[in-house]
Write a protein that holds these residues in place. Sequence first.
Motif, PDB file in Angstrom:
ATOM      1  N   TYR A  67     -19.451 -12.164 -17.373  1.00  9.96           N
ATOM      2  CA  TYR A  67     -18.652 -10.952 -17.507  1.00  9.96           C
ATOM      3  C   TYR A  67     -17.904 -10.693 -16.211  1.00  9.96           C
ATOM      4  O   TYR A  67     -18.447 -10.839 -15.112  1.00  9.96           O
ATOM      5  N   HIS A  68     -16.643 -10.318 -16.372  1.00  9.03           N
ATOM      6  CA  HIS A  68     -15.750 -10.034 -15.259  1.00  9.03           C
ATOM      7  C   HIS A  68     -15.315  -8.577 -15.363  1.00  9.03           C
ATOM      8  O   HIS A  68     -15.011  -8.096 -16.461  1.00  9.03           O
ATOM      9  N   LEU A  69     -15.214  -7.910 -14.247  1.00  9.66           N
ATOM     10  CA  LEU A  69     -14.677  -6.558 -14.210  1.00  9.66           C
ATOM     11  C   LEU A  69     -13.177  -6.599 -14.482  1.00  9.66           C
ATOM     12  O   LEU A  69     -12.464  -7.439 -13.941  1.00  9.66           O
ATOM     13  N   ASP A  70     -12.711  -5.701 -15.324  1.00 11.74           N
ATOM     14  CA  ASP A  70     -11.274  -5.522 -15.547  1.00 11.74           C
ATOM     15  C   ASP A  70     -10.959  -4.078 -15.165  1.00 11.74           C
ATOM     16  O   ASP A  70     -11.200  -3.158 -15.942  1.00 11.74           O
ATOM     17  N   PRO A  71     -10.444  -3.843 -13.968  1.00 16.44           N
ATOM     18  CA  PRO A  71     -10.273  -2.470 -13.476  1.00 16.44           C
ATOM     19  C   PRO A  71      -9.059  -1.733 -14.037  1.00 16.44           C
ATOM     20  O   PRO A  71      -8.879  -0.558 -13.751  1.00 16.44           O
ATOM     21  N   ARG A  72      -8.242  -2.396 -14.839  1.00 16.94           N
ATOM     22  CA  ARG A  72      -7.015  -1.742 -15.319  1.00 16.94           C
ATOM     23  C   ARG A  72      -7.258  -0.409 -16.030  1.00 16.94           C
ATOM     24  O   ARG A  72      -6.551   0.564 -15.748  1.00 16.94           O
ATOM     25  N   PRO A  73      -8.247  -0.296 -16.931  1.00 15.99           N
ATOM     26  CA  PRO A  73      -8.467   1.014 -17.558  1.00 15.99           C
ATOM     27  C   PRO A  73      -8.884   2.097 -16.556  1.00 15.99           C
ATOM     28  O   PRO A  73      -8.676   3.279 -16.799  1.00 15.99           O
ATOM     29  N   LEU A  74      -9.451   1.694 -15.430  1.00 15.98           N
ATOM     30  CA  LEU A  74      -9.834   2.677 -14.418  1.00 15.98           C
ATOM     31  C   LEU A  74      -8.612   3.326 -13.780  1.00 15.98           C
ATOM     32  O   LEU A  74      -8.680   4.469 -13.327  1.00 15.98           O
TER      33      LEU A  74
END
Length: 105
Positions: A67-74
């Motif tokens: 699993y990789h963090l996807d910070p775009r929604p943050l």
Amino acid sequence: MPQNDVFSALANPVRRNILMQLRKGPRAVKELARGFDVGRPAISEHLQVLRKARLVREEPRGRERYYHLDPRPLSEVDAWLEAFTRYWDRRLAALGEVLDKEKTR
């Protein structure tokens, strides 16, 4: 919970902790589960909530899933919170002015 409800996904402390761990880089479920008092199935469920909220993405590697963090929604959350930040900045500045006036009396 709607599929992309970032706020609901972030409401859970376990999920927030998972995101903090993923800031360091991709992790397999078994690696993530080591830091919690719950088992791998529970961590997998939390990861699915994060995936549906688009906060993580899944990468199959052999028998494991990383699993990789996807910070775009943050960034959407940050934009929403910005209005509240400006509100409190103005309120605290006004309070500072009142306190400064009180000091000079």
